[in-house]
Design an enzyme around this catalytic site. Structure first.
Site, PDB file in Angstrom:
ATOM      1  N   ASN A 176       0.791  -1.171  -0.003  1.00 50.16           N
ATOM      2  CA  ASN A 176      -0.073   0.019  -0.073  1.00 50.16           C
ATOM      3  C   ASN A 176       0.750   1.357  -0.021  1.00 50.16           C
ATOM      4  O   ASN A 176       2.065   1.202   0.716  1.00 50.16           O
ATOM      5  CB  ASN A 176      -1.268   0.099   1.044  1.00 50.16           C
ATOM      6  N   GLU A 234       0.378   4.968   0.541  1.00 43.53           N
ATOM      7  CA  GLU A 234      -0.585   6.096   1.145  1.00 43.53           C
ATOM      8  C   GLU A 234      -0.501   7.624   0.452  1.00 43.53           C
ATOM      9  O   GLU A 234       0.708   7.764  -0.014  1.00 43.53           O
ATOM     10  CB  GLU A 234      -0.751   6.142   2.577  1.00 43.53           C
ATOM     11  N   CYS A 257      -4.364   0.675  -2.405  1.00 43.40           N
ATOM     12  CA  CYS A 257      -4.113  -0.651  -1.750  1.00 43.40           C
ATOM     13  C   CYS A 257      -2.969  -1.339  -2.534  1.00 43.40           C
ATOM     14  O   CYS A 257      -2.772  -1.135  -3.624  1.00 43.40           O
ATOM     15  CB  CYS A 257      -5.301  -1.395  -1.743  1.00 43.40           C
ATOM     16  N   GLU A 283      -2.805  -4.627  -3.091  1.00 39.55           N
ATOM     17  CA  GLU A 283      -3.332  -5.389  -4.298  1.00 39.55           C
ATOM     18  C   GLU A 283      -3.650  -4.753  -5.644  1.00 39.55           C
ATOM     19  O   GLU A 283      -2.974  -5.182  -6.549  1.00 39.55           O
ATOM     20  CB  GLU A 283      -4.756  -6.241  -3.915  1.00 39.55           C
ATOM     21  N   CYS A 308     -10.201  -5.408   0.400  1.00 39.62           N
ATOM     22  CA  CYS A 308     -11.248  -4.550   0.573  1.00 39.62           C
ATOM     23  C   CYS A 308     -12.053  -4.630  -0.937  1.00 39.62           C
ATOM     24  O   CYS A 308     -11.693  -5.312  -1.822  1.00 39.62           O
ATOM     25  CB  CYS A 308     -10.706  -3.165   0.428  1.00 39.62           C
ATOM     26  N   CYS A 323     -10.686  -3.458  -4.283  1.00 43.50           N
ATOM     27  CA  CYS A 323      -9.488  -4.492  -4.773  1.00 43.50           C
ATOM     28  C   CYS A 323     -10.189  -5.754  -5.433  1.00 43.50           C
ATOM     29  O   CYS A 323      -9.795  -6.323  -6.208  1.00 43.50           O
ATOM     30  CB  CYS A 323      -8.611  -4.860  -3.566  1.00 43.50           C
TER      31      CYS A 323
HETATM   32  N1  THU Z   1      -5.129  -1.521   2.094  1.00 39.45           N
HETATM   33  C1  THU Z   1      -4.657  -2.491   1.216  1.00 39.45           C
HETATM   34  O1  THU Z   1      -3.576  -2.527   0.864  1.00 39.45           O
HETATM   35  N2  THU Z   1      -5.352  -3.495   0.917  1.00 39.45           N
HETATM   36  C2  THU Z   1      -6.705  -3.835   1.161  1.00 39.45           C
HETATM   37  O2  THU Z   1      -7.353  -4.742   0.723  1.00 39.45           O
HETATM   38  C3  THU Z   1      -7.454  -2.925   2.263  1.00 39.45           C
HETATM   39  C4  THU Z   1      -6.785  -1.780   2.664  1.00 39.45           C
HETATM   40  C5  THU Z   1      -4.424  -0.574   2.734  1.00 39.45           C
HETATM   41  C6  THU Z   1      -5.295   0.812   2.429  1.00 39.45           C
HETATM   42  C7  THU Z   1      -4.587   1.906   3.545  1.00 39.45           C
HETATM   43  O3  THU Z   1      -3.282   2.206   3.045  1.00 39.45           O
HETATM   44  C8  THU Z   1      -4.512   0.717   4.793  1.00 39.45           C
HETATM   45  O4  THU Z   1      -4.518  -0.415   4.358  1.00 39.45           O
HETATM   46  C9  THU Z   1      -5.553   1.023   5.744  1.00 39.45           C
HETATM   47  O5  THU Z   1      -6.832   0.913   5.083  1.00 39.45           O
END
Ligand code: THU
Length: 161
Positions: free
Chosen positions: A63, A65, A74, A76, A113, A116
């Site tokens: 991820n 940010e 994210c 994925e 999520c 994704c």
């Molecule tokens: N996140 C992912 O990388 N993958 C997911 O399937 C869910 C959430 C990340 C997004 C964000 O940077 C952190 O996790 C918190 O939500």
């Protein structure tokens, strides 16, 4: 005629990822390494994704940010979009996802999520071949599904099969 339908899918549950077949262990190791490289200063929740391609390569994402929150991505989607950009036409066989952080209780199932899942479904439909998904909890408990479509009933899109 009105009918009542049921959606069912099978998944494997392991108490630790080390019970996965040994062929998966390199993929798991890469997912953990990718997780360590995540940029998650706002959530402190680090996610790693590693995809095993049909050509034998392992491609990772994590991820990323951003201070403008919606601009982050994210793990994925970082991995799958990179694969779409650089390996078009090469099938993804398995996608492994790991995460660490206080956002989620340690024993809670780690699953991608909704956004994704939709992107994962597009990859699966595009290649016309199921993508196996390995999800590793923070307590190392592991769930495996044999296709993305199992994670997204009624997903939007045109299935290849
Ligand atoms: N996140 C992912 O990388 N993958 C997911 O399937 C869910 C959430 C990340 C997004 C964000 O940077 C952190 O996790 C918190 O939500």
């Amino acid at each position: 005629m009105n009918t009542e339908q049921t959606f069912q899918f099978n998944y494997a549950a392991l108490s630790h990822w080390n019970q996965l077949p040994s062929e998966d262990h390199a993929l798991v190791a890469e997912a953990f390494l990718a997780m360590g490289r995540a940029y998650a200063p706002y959530s402190q929740f680090k996610v790693g994704a590693a995809a095993a391609l049909a050509n034998g390569e392992i491609i990772c994402g994590n991820n990323q940010e951003n201070i403008a929150f919606p601009s982050g991505l994210c793990a994925e989607r970082v991995a799958l979009n990179y694969i779409g950009a650089n390996f078009p036409g090469i099938a993804i066989e398995t996608l492994c996802i790991v995460a660490r952080g206080a956002l989620m209780p340690e024993n809670q199932l780690l699953s991608p999520c909704g956004g994704c899942r939709q992107v994962m479904l597009e990859s699966e439909n595009r290649q016309g071949k199921a993508i196996r998904v390995i999800m590793i909890n923070q307590d190392n408990r592991t769930v495996i599904v044999s296709a993305v479509k199992d994670l997204l009933p009624f997903g939007f899109g045109k299935a290849a099969n």
